[in-house]
Design a protein around this motif. Sequence first.
Motif, PDB file in Angstrom:
ATOM      1  N   MET A 195       0.749  -1.285  -0.059  1.00 18.84           N
ATOM      2  CA  MET A 195       0.066   0.024   0.054  1.00 18.84           C
ATOM      3  C   MET A 195       0.879   1.254  -0.030  1.00 18.84           C
ATOM      4  O   MET A 195       0.827   2.083  -0.861  1.00 18.84           O
ATOM      5  CB  MET A 195      -0.884  -0.113   1.177  1.00 18.84           C
ATOM      6  N   ALA A 227      -6.675   3.693   0.533  1.00 17.08           N
ATOM      7  CA  ALA A 227      -6.286   3.465   1.714  1.00 17.08           C
ATOM      8  C   ALA A 227      -6.484   4.645   2.785  1.00 17.08           C
ATOM      9  O   ALA A 227      -5.756   5.141   3.422  1.00 17.08           O
ATOM     10  CB  ALA A 227      -4.731   3.631   1.756  1.00 17.08           C
ATOM     11  N   CYS A 237      -7.769   4.486   5.507  1.00 17.69           N
ATOM     12  CA  CYS A 237      -7.222   4.227   7.174  1.00 17.69           C
ATOM     13  C   CYS A 237      -6.042   4.314   7.251  1.00 17.69           C
ATOM     14  O   CYS A 237      -5.593   4.247   8.511  1.00 17.69           O
ATOM     15  CB  CYS A 237      -7.992   3.093   7.696  1.00 17.69           C
ATOM     16  N   GLY A 238      -5.110   4.359   6.248  1.00 18.19           N
ATOM     17  CA  GLY A 238      -3.786   4.314   6.449  1.00 18.19           C
ATOM     18  C   GLY A 238      -3.076   3.318   6.809  1.00 18.19           C
ATOM     19  O   GLY A 238      -1.830   3.196   7.574  1.00 18.19           O
ATOM     20  N   GLY A 239      -3.766   2.100   6.612  1.00 18.04           N
ATOM     21  CA  GLY A 239      -2.889   0.884   6.815  1.00 18.04           C
ATOM     22  C   GLY A 239      -3.335   0.194   7.931  1.00 18.04           C
ATOM     23  O   GLY A 239      -2.660  -0.904   8.558  1.00 18.04           O
ATOM     24  N   CYS A 277      -5.843  -1.721   8.617  1.00 23.44           N
ATOM     25  CA  CYS A 277      -6.659  -2.754   8.312  1.00 23.44           C
ATOM     26  C   CYS A 277      -8.295  -2.509   8.606  1.00 23.44           C
ATOM     27  O   CYS A 277      -8.777  -3.606   9.073  1.00 23.44           O
ATOM     28  CB  CYS A 277      -6.217  -4.143   9.097  1.00 23.44           C
ATOM     29  N   ALA A 278      -8.755  -1.310   8.434  1.00 19.03           N
ATOM     30  CA  ALA A 278      -9.995  -0.981   8.948  1.00 19.03           C
ATOM     31  C   ALA A 278     -10.903  -0.580   7.828  1.00 19.03           C
ATOM     32  O   ALA A 278     -11.950  -0.257   8.061  1.00 19.03           O
ATOM     33  CB  ALA A 278      -9.780   0.286  10.001  1.00 19.03           C
ATOM     34  N   CYS A 279     -10.363  -0.389   6.693  1.00 13.81           N
ATOM     35  CA  CYS A 279     -11.266   0.251   5.625  1.00 13.81           C
ATOM     36  C   CYS A 279     -11.389  -0.505   4.314  1.00 13.81           C
ATOM     37  O   CYS A 279     -12.445  -0.314   3.630  1.00 13.81           O
ATOM     38  CB  CYS A 279     -10.706   1.594   5.045  1.00 13.81           C
ATOM     39  N   ALA A 280     -10.510  -1.294   4.035  1.00 22.29           N
ATOM     40  CA  ALA A 280     -10.715  -2.118   2.586  1.00 22.29           C
ATOM     41  C   ALA A 280     -10.636  -1.236   1.607  1.00 22.29           C
ATOM     42  O   ALA A 280     -11.237  -1.757   0.519  1.00 22.29           O
ATOM     43  CB  ALA A 280     -11.644  -3.259   2.845  1.00 22.29           C
ATOM     44  N   CYS A 340      -7.767  -0.620   0.029  1.00 21.79           N
ATOM     45  CA  CYS A 340      -6.351  -0.658  -0.545  1.00 21.79           C
ATOM     46  C   CYS A 340      -6.219  -1.910  -1.271  1.00 21.79           C
ATOM     47  O   CYS A 340      -5.358  -2.693  -1.322  1.00 21.79           O
ATOM     48  CB  CYS A 340      -5.481  -0.512   0.535  1.00 21.79           C
ATOM     49  N   LEU A 353      -5.505  -7.182   1.015  1.00 19.31           N
ATOM     50  CA  LEU A 353      -5.446  -5.687   1.238  1.00 19.31           C
ATOM     51  C   LEU A 353      -3.775  -5.256   1.292  1.00 19.31           C
ATOM     52  O   LEU A 353      -3.093  -5.943   1.898  1.00 19.31           O
ATOM     53  CB  LEU A 353      -6.235  -5.690   2.749  1.00 19.31           C
ATOM     54  N   CYS A 402      -2.116  -2.890   2.304  1.00 17.78           N
ATOM     55  CA  CYS A 402      -1.734  -2.661   3.509  1.00 17.78           C
ATOM     56  C   CYS A 402      -1.137  -3.761   4.466  1.00 17.78           C
ATOM     57  O   CYS A 402      -0.252  -3.626   5.422  1.00 17.78           O
ATOM     58  CB  CYS A 402      -2.300  -1.560   4.350  1.00 17.78           C
TER      59      CYS A 402
HETATM   60  S1  FES Z   1      -5.372   0.876   4.184  1.00 14.37           S
HETATM   61 FE1  FES Z   1      -7.386   0.647   5.092  1.00 14.37          FE
HETATM   62  S2  FES Z   1      -7.389  -1.533   5.092  1.00 14.37           S
HETATM   63 FE2  FES Z   1      -5.632  -1.085   3.964  1.00 14.37          FE
END
Ligand code: FES
Lengths: 106, 413
Positions: free
Chosen positions: A25, A38, A40-42, A44-47, A49, A84, A86
Motif C-alpha cells: 500500500m 487507503a 485508514c492509512g494501513g 486494516c480498517a477500511c478495505a 487498498c 489488502l 496494507c
Molecule cells: S489501508 Fe485501510 S485496510 Fe488497508
Amino acid sequence: MAKITFVEFNGTEHEVEAEEGTTLMEAAINNMVPGIDADCGGACACATCMIYVPAEMAAKIPEAEDMETTMIDFAENADATSRLSCQITVTPELDGAKVKLPESQH
Amino acid sequence: MTNQVVIVGAGHAAGQAAASLRQEGYDGKIVMIGDEPYLPYQRPPLSKKFLAGELSIERVYFKPPAFYEKADVEQKLNTTVTEIERAQRTVHTSTGESIPYSKLILATGSRVRELNVPGFDLDGVNYLRTIDDVSKIQSKFKEGNKLVVVGGGYIGLEVAAVAVKRGIDVTVLEMAPMVMARVVDPIVSSFYERIHAEEGVKIVKGAAVSSFEGQDGKLTRVNCSDNTNFDADFVVVGVGILPNVELAQAAGLDVENGIIVNEFCQTSDPDILAIGDCTNHPNPLLGERLRLESVQNALEQGKTAAATICGRELVYAQIPWFWSDQYDLKLQIVGLSAGYDEAVVRGNPDDGRSFAVFYLKEGKMIAVDAVNRPPEFMMGKLMVAGGAKLPAETLRDESINMKEMAQMAKDAS
Ligand code: FES
Ligand SMILES: Cc1cc2nc3c(=O)[nH]c(=O)nc-3n(C[C@H](O)[C@H](O)[C@H](O)COP(=O)(O)OP(=O)(O)OC[C@H]3O[C@@H](n4cnc5c(N)ncnc54)[C@H](O)[C@@H]3O)c2cc1C
C-alpha cells in the motif's frame, strides 16, 4: 528494493521501487499510483487498498490473517485472489511481481 | 488575477484537497500554509503504532514529500495565517507575507481542549495532537514510570493500551461514570473497562482532576476534587478538542460549533471553503448538521471542496465511520448512535474479545459498533445506509451470517 508493478483497471501499468519492510500500500501511495485509496492509512480498517494477487505471488507471501480475510470477504469487487495491500510487507522475493487494481475501492 | 488556491492548514484534509484538485484537473497554483513544521501527516497513528515506536515519521506522512513537487503544491510550513482580508482576497501570515487567492480553503482542524487547573504548566503534563507531542510522551516511556491519563475517551485509552505494554504503571481518570461515554453504549464501555483491567490498566471513574502538583517544576501528583490523589511521573490529558474557527470568525464568516459550510463545503462566502475537523456541515443522509473529528470526514470534504472549485457538483454525503485500536482489539464504528432507543448485542461482550452492537431508533438501524467483527462493520455500513429494519432476534442470531443478514434487510425494505 523490489520492483512491483501495479496494473490499473484500465490496463495502465505503474512500475515502482518498493522499499523492503514497508507495505505494498505504501509503495503505491508513495509513487502516486492511482486506484489505491487507503483511507485508514494501513490500519486494516477500511478495505480501500484492495489488490488482486496472482497465484505465483501469493505463494511468496504469508497468508492473510483473520481480520484481513474477513474484511476482504465483505469488500466490494473482491474475489478469491484479493488481498489488502496494507497487510503485505515488501520482501526481496516480491521483486518483479505484478498486481492488479480494482475498478474502484468504494 | 491568476488562479491561485490557498489552503490554510497542512493536515489530512489539506493534503487530500491538494491531491484532489490536481485529480480534478485544476491547473492553477496551489499554496498550502501550515503552522506545524511537518508536511501533512496522519494523526491516528499518534496514539497507536507511532506512539508504540512501530512506525517511522516517513510512514505517517499523508503523501511522500515528492508528491508536493510532482503535483506542484507550494508548501509554506512553520507559517501561521493570521488574517483573511476578504475584500482584497488576500491572506496575511506570521512571516509577514500577503498571499492572494482566487479560492481559499480553510483546513484549520482542531486543537486540544486544555485543562486549566493549578499546575497545568508543570513539566510532565502532556497533550496528544502532534508529532512533537508524541516525542515528549515517548521520552517518559520508561518501565515502571507512572502515567496518569486524564480522560477516558478513545485517544486516552489508546495511549493507556500502548503505555501499559511498555511496562508503565497506568491509571486512567474519567470524570463520567463510564469510559468513551461520548461515543458508545454502556455495553461497549464496560467491555473496554474489563479489557483494560485484564491488561493491567487501572480505571477510576467519577474522578474530576482539580490540580497537578509538582516539585521543582516537575509533575509528581494528580489531585482530584474528592481529595483522592495519584502519584505520576507524567500525565496525558485527552479531554476533547476545539475546532479552530477564530480565523474564520475574525473574517466575518458564519461560525457556530465549527465553520458553517453547505453541502459543497462553501462557507458563507462562496469563494472560501472549509473542510475537516473545523467544519459544521450538513449531512443529507442523516438529515442533520454535524461537526466530526475523523479521517473519513477530512478526506471526503477535501474531495468535495476540490470538486466544487473545479465546477463539479459533488455533494458531501457520507455515513460516518471511525475506528480505534486498543491492544488486539479493533473497534469499527459506522453511523452515529446518538438518540438510539434500542441496543442489540450480537456475541458476548462479557467473555472473549469480539462482539457487535446494533443501534436502533424506532426500529431502524442507525449505527453499529463492531469489536473485532469486520463482517458486522462491513455489512453494517450497507445496512445503516439503507436504513435497515430487522427484528432484534434476527440481528442477535449468530446462525445467520452477516451477508444473509444484509440481504434480508434489503429484501425487507
Ligand atoms: S489501508 Fe485501510 S485496510 Fe488497508
Ligand atoms: C491522537 C489522535 C488519534 C486519532 N485517531 C483517529 C482514528 O483512529 N480514526 C479517525 O478517523 N480519526 C482519528 N483522529 C482524528 C483525525 O486525526 C482528525 O479528524 C483529522 O486529523 C482532521 O484533519 P484536519 O485536516 O481537518 O485537521 P488537522 O489534522 O488538525 O490539521 C489542521 C492543521 O492546520 C493547522 N492550522 C490551524 N490553524 C492554522 C493557521 N491559522 N495557519 C496555519 N496553519 C493552521 C493546524 O496546526 C494543523 O496542523 C485522531 C486524532 C488524534 C489527535
